[in-house]
Design an enzyme around this catalytic site. Structure first.
Site, PDB file in Angstrom:
ATOM      1  N   ASP A 105     -17.784  51.323  70.498  1.00 36.69           N
ATOM      2  CA  ASP A 105     -17.299  50.278  70.818  1.00 36.69           C
ATOM      3  C   ASP A 105     -16.840  49.167  70.347  1.00 36.69           C
ATOM      4  OD1 ASP A 105     -17.457  48.829  74.257  1.00 36.69           O
ATOM      5  OD2 ASP A 105     -18.608  47.732  72.793  1.00 36.69           O
TER       6      ASP A 105
ATOM      7  N   GLU B 229     -13.526  52.463  69.082  1.00 34.54           N
ATOM      8  CA  GLU B 229     -12.196  52.140  69.935  1.00 34.54           C
ATOM      9  C   GLU B 229     -11.847  51.130  69.585  1.00 34.54           C
ATOM     10  OE1 GLU B 229     -12.062  49.486  73.809  1.00 34.54           O
ATOM     11  OE2 GLU B 229     -13.652  49.313  72.457  1.00 34.54           O
TER      12      GLU B 229
HETATM   13  C1  AAO Z   1     -18.844  39.842  80.308  1.00 34.01           C
HETATM   14  C2  AAO Z   1     -18.210  39.557  81.373  1.00 34.01           C
HETATM   15  C3  AAO Z   1     -17.688  37.875  80.290  1.00 34.01           C
HETATM   16  C4  AAO Z   1     -19.021  37.436  80.053  1.00 34.01           C
HETATM   17  C5  AAO Z   1     -19.193  39.018  78.494  1.00 34.01           C
HETATM   18  C6  AAO Z   1     -20.809  38.195  78.233  1.00 34.01           C
HETATM   19  O1  AAO Z   1     -16.934  39.834  82.336  1.00 34.01           O
HETATM   20  O2  AAO Z   1     -17.126  36.894  81.136  1.00 34.01           O
HETATM   21  O3  AAO Z   1     -18.449  36.317  78.810  1.00 34.01           O
HETATM   22  O4  AAO Z   1     -20.029  39.226  79.797  1.00 34.01           O
HETATM   23  O5  AAO Z   1     -21.285  37.142  79.545  1.00 34.01           O
HETATM   24  C7  AAO Z   1     -17.159  44.906  78.668  1.00 34.01           C
HETATM   25  C8  AAO Z   1     -16.550  43.796  79.674  1.00 34.01           C
HETATM   26  C9  AAO Z   1     -16.859  42.502  80.031  1.00 34.01           C
HETATM   27  C10 AAO Z   1     -17.740  42.401  79.634  1.00 34.01           C
HETATM   28  C11 AAO Z   1     -18.307  42.951  78.298  1.00 34.01           C
HETATM   29  C12 AAO Z   1     -19.634  43.165  78.335  1.00 34.01           C
HETATM   30  O6  AAO Z   1     -15.227  44.393  79.726  1.00 34.01           O
HETATM   31  O7  AAO Z   1     -15.898  41.415  80.760  1.00 34.01           O
HETATM   32  O8  AAO Z   1     -17.398  40.654  79.788  1.00 34.01           O
HETATM   33  O9  AAO Z   1     -18.527  44.781  78.876  1.00 34.01           O
HETATM   34  O10 AAO Z   1     -20.500  42.760  79.396  1.00 34.01           O
HETATM   35  C13 AAO Z   1     -11.186  43.095  73.759  1.00 34.01           C
HETATM   36  C14 AAO Z   1     -12.119  44.555  72.574  1.00 34.01           C
HETATM   37  C15 AAO Z   1     -12.483  45.760  73.281  1.00 34.01           C
HETATM   38  C16 AAO Z   1     -12.898  45.819  75.189  1.00 34.01           C
HETATM   39  C17 AAO Z   1     -12.211  44.928  75.453  1.00 34.01           C
HETATM   40  C18 AAO Z   1     -12.839  44.768  77.079  1.00 34.01           C
HETATM   41  O11 AAO Z   1     -11.299  44.577  71.604  1.00 34.01           O
HETATM   42  O12 AAO Z   1     -13.268  46.543  72.587  1.00 34.01           O
HETATM   43  O13 AAO Z   1     -11.582  43.342  74.780  1.00 34.01           O
HETATM   44  N1  AAO Z   1     -13.496  47.173  75.195  1.00 34.01           N
HETATM   45  C19 AAO Z   1     -15.650  47.284  75.083  1.00 34.01           C
HETATM   46  C20 AAO Z   1     -16.008  48.238  75.944  1.00 34.01           C
HETATM   47  C21 AAO Z   1     -15.839  47.429  77.251  1.00 34.01           C
HETATM   48  C22 AAO Z   1     -17.066  46.277  76.551  1.00 34.01           C
HETATM   49  C23 AAO Z   1     -16.792  45.985  75.563  1.00 34.01           C
HETATM   50  C24 AAO Z   1     -16.659  46.403  74.620  1.00 34.01           C
HETATM   51  C25 AAO Z   1     -17.510  44.542  75.290  1.00 34.01           C
HETATM   52  O14 AAO Z   1     -14.680  48.770  76.297  1.00 34.01           O
HETATM   53  O15 AAO Z   1     -16.382  47.600  78.539  1.00 34.01           O
HETATM   54  O16 AAO Z   1     -17.129  44.770  77.777  1.00 34.01           O
HETATM   55  O17 AAO Z   1     -18.986  45.837  74.690  1.00 34.01           O
HETATM   56  C26 AAO Z   1      -6.686  42.332  73.373  1.00 34.01           C
HETATM   57  C27 AAO Z   1      -6.649  42.930  72.164  1.00 34.01           C
HETATM   58  C28 AAO Z   1      -7.887  43.914  72.664  1.00 34.01           C
HETATM   59  C29 AAO Z   1      -9.312  43.166  73.833  1.00 34.01           C
HETATM   60  C30 AAO Z   1      -8.047  42.682  74.724  1.00 34.01           C
HETATM   61  C31 AAO Z   1      -9.222  42.497  76.309  1.00 34.01           C
HETATM   62  O18 AAO Z   1      -5.048  43.161  74.803  1.00 34.01           O
HETATM   63  O19 AAO Z   1      -6.274  43.208  72.173  1.00 34.01           O
HETATM   64  O20 AAO Z   1      -7.939  43.758  71.840  1.00 34.01           O
HETATM   65  O21 AAO Z   1      -9.843  44.059  74.123  1.00 34.01           O
HETATM   66  O22 AAO Z   1      -7.280  41.435  74.731  1.00 34.01           O
HETATM   67  O23 AAO Z   1      -9.490  41.226  75.982  1.00 34.01           O
HETATM   68  C32 AAO Z   1      -1.809  43.310  76.569  1.00 34.01           C
HETATM   69  C33 AAO Z   1      -1.938  42.841  75.023  1.00 34.01           C
HETATM   70  C34 AAO Z   1      -3.379  43.602  74.443  1.00 34.01           C
HETATM   71  C35 AAO Z   1      -4.165  43.080  74.815  1.00 34.01           C
HETATM   72  C36 AAO Z   1      -4.516  43.154  76.968  1.00 34.01           C
HETATM   73  C37 AAO Z   1      -4.921  41.911  77.165  1.00 34.01           C
HETATM   74  O24 AAO Z   1      -2.027  44.726  77.083  1.00 34.01           O
HETATM   75  O25 AAO Z   1      -0.481  44.324  73.989  1.00 34.01           O
HETATM   76  O26 AAO Z   1      -3.238  43.801  72.527  1.00 34.01           O
HETATM   77  O27 AAO Z   1      -2.921  42.804  76.914  1.00 34.01           O
HETATM   78  O28 AAO Z   1      -4.601  41.194  76.723  1.00 34.01           O
END
Ligand code: AAO
Length: 497
Positions: free
Chosen positions: A197, A233
């Protein structure tokens, strides 16, 4: 390490998102092994936070409290039993390893964790590992919030907190050792590898060190000297400071462009046309075949988290979804992963789903419901089980039958109809135009009558779907109407009747 160690010529991983271990064990025996699935990606098995606000969100499992093996999916005993039973029928288990961070900084203090371990997020104290304040990369982060604020700054992305999750300092020998100890325990129990992850948020050098500490796979089920399969990932749609290229030497990487682009093609957005996929794969500037894990949607982007945006196709658009997954499984590029979801009560307000947090189907006491199976082999109680949809299951089998064959006999109509073969082992024809079409195509297959595995399947010597007659020179006539349940047809060597 890039090899998934599939057994018996199998080729595909299914992500059984949020399933209980006991259900996965049963599914390996009753469905996945007989249908030729190569492995299962499971939800994180380690101890995680338990949240009330919102109530038991699925994402609480991405907030580790310790590396003890009790979670919403079940106990350590159930976990061990699953690994044995799946391995015994040749289905591999891949663990979703959350090693970048622990719980969110606002996670509070107490025993609200899946094994009941005490922890304190504010003091960064996790005695069940144990980790304490100096195991986190607080002093390295240079943003005022302590969180990642700008994905253009590679130091922030690696050293600051991803959405406030307490960021482990993987430069420290002690932290590397604890993470490797956790992963090695899983390897001992018999897992085949890991989906790692949030790799973008870890330095490649730190990951290399951790992977370097991993043992070989358990020889009860795997050949000697097999290294665990690693798929990382990393979200890279282009245009960010961190590139997937920094990670491909360490293992495979999730190719997020794949589902984002395929969604546009099947939805016909941005003037995309199916025939442009003639060069699908590296020709679309995806990573090289040997480095990629590909999927149409994942647990994040099917609910608006992560990346890919609105073009992503999911089970909610079931007809399009079957076409996109069918196309992926027919095409030789990448290691394929099929999503298996639960349904939730979507509620869009101004384009955003207010219920994107909702966890799996659960009982009143909060425990996850077992997966029930209907007489027609679909699932009940809110479990979608895309992997059990006939069209998808049969294309998983198709991929196994054509494994190792190149893409051949490409045909298109310069628009939204394409067809291609896989040597003399299989052939697929699909279209997404609102019309009926009749064509005769060279399939490359030996003469005979084949059963279309999309509209039905071969059962004994009968065919429950359309029959396709291939002449001795390999040609066959295809007719699909837009009114058909599915606008595609697929035949393979083992669907010959
Ligand atoms: C939760 C709450 C938060 C709170 C946190 C702590 O939602 O509000 O602050 O708890 O209390 C999952 C959920 C999260 C959750 C987290 C922990 O999705 O909502 O937070 O569990 O419970 C990034 C990372 C990527 C990650 C993804 C979700 O790089 O690694 O965010 N995925 C993994 C898992 C996922 C998990 C985690 C990681 C954490 O698969 O399930 O989170 O363990 C850009 C960046 C990406 C980034 C995205 C989203 O993407 O490139 O790297 O991913 O933003 O922030 C266009 C762009 C694209 C961009 C996208 C979105 O498409 O081209 O690049 O827009 O803006």
């Amino acid at each position: 390490q890039h090899n998934p160690h599939f057994k018996r010529g199998r080729t595909t991983i299914v992500h059984l998102f949020e399933w209980r271990w006991s259900d996965i064990a049963a599914e390996c025996e009753r469905f996945l092994a007989p249908k030729g699935f190569g492995g299962v990606q499971i939800s994180p098995p380690n101890e995680h936070i338990v949240l009330d606000q919102p109530w038991r969100p699925w994402w609480q499992r991405y907030q580790p409290i310790s590396y003890d093996l009790c979670s919403r999916s079940g106990s350590e005993e159930e976990f061990k039993d699953m690994i044995i039973r799946c391995n015994n029928v040749g289905v591999n288990i891949y663990v979703d390893a959350v090693i970048n961070h622990m719980c969110g900084s606002g996670g509070g203090e107490g025993n609200h964790s899946s094994c009941g371990s005490w922890f304190s997020a504010s003091k960064k104290d996790f005695p069940s590992v144990p980790y304490s304040a100096w195991d986190f990369s607080v002093n390295k982060c240079r943003t005022s919030s302590g969180d990642i604020e700008n994905y253009g700054d590679i130091f922030q992305v690696r050293d600051c907190r991803l959405v406030s999750l307490l960021d482990l300092d993987l430069e420290k020998d002690y932290v590397r050792g604890k993470v490797a100890e956790y992963m090695n325990k899983l390897i001992d129990l018999g897992v085949a590898g890991f989906r790692v992850d949030a790799c973008k948020h870890m330095w490649p050098g730190d990951l290399e060190n951790v992977y370097g500490r991993l043992q070989n796979l358990n020889t009860t089920w795997f050949p000697r000297d097999s290294k665990p399969f690693i798929f990382q990932e990393v979200i890279d749609l282009g245009g960010e400071a961190i590139s997937y290229t920094e990670y491909v030497h360490l293992g495979r990487v999730t190719e997020f462009k794949y589902g984002a682009k395929l969604g546009k093609v099947f939805r016909k957005w941005d003037e995309e046309k199916l025939f442009y996929t003639r060069t699908w794969g590296e020709g679309w500037s995806f990573m090289s075949d040997g480095n990629a894990v590909v999927f149409v949607d994942n647990h994040d982007n099917q609910r608006g988290h992560g990346a890919g945006g609105s073009s992503i196709i999911t089970f909610w658009d079931s007809r399009l979804y079957k076409m996109a997954v069918g196309y992926m499984l027919a095409h030789p590029y990448g290691v394929t992963r099929v999503m298996s979801s639960y349904s939730w009560n979507r509620n869009f307000v101004n384009g955003k789903d207010q219920n994107d947090w909702m966890g799996p189907p659960s009982n009143t006491n909060g425990s996850t419901k077992s997966v029930s199976v209907n007489p027609d082999q679909t699932c009940g109680d809110g479990w979608v089980c895309e992997h059990r949809w006939r069209q998808i299951t049969n294309m998983v089998i198709f991929r196994n039958v054509v494994n190792g064959q190149p893409q051949t006999n490409w045909w298109d109509n310069q628009s939204n109809q394409v067809a291609f073969g896989r040597g003399d082992r299989g052939f697929i024809y699909c279209f997404s135009t609102p019309s009926t079409l009749n064509v005769t195509l060279n399939t490359g297959m030996s003469g005979g009558t084949y059963c279309d595995v999309i509209s039905g399947q071969k059962e004994g010597n009968n065919c429950t779907g359309k029959q396709i007659l291939v002449s001795d020179d390999g040609h066959a006539h295809f007719k699909i109407s837009n009114l058909d349940e599915d606008p595609f047809v697929a035949i393979h060597a083992e669907s010959k009747i």
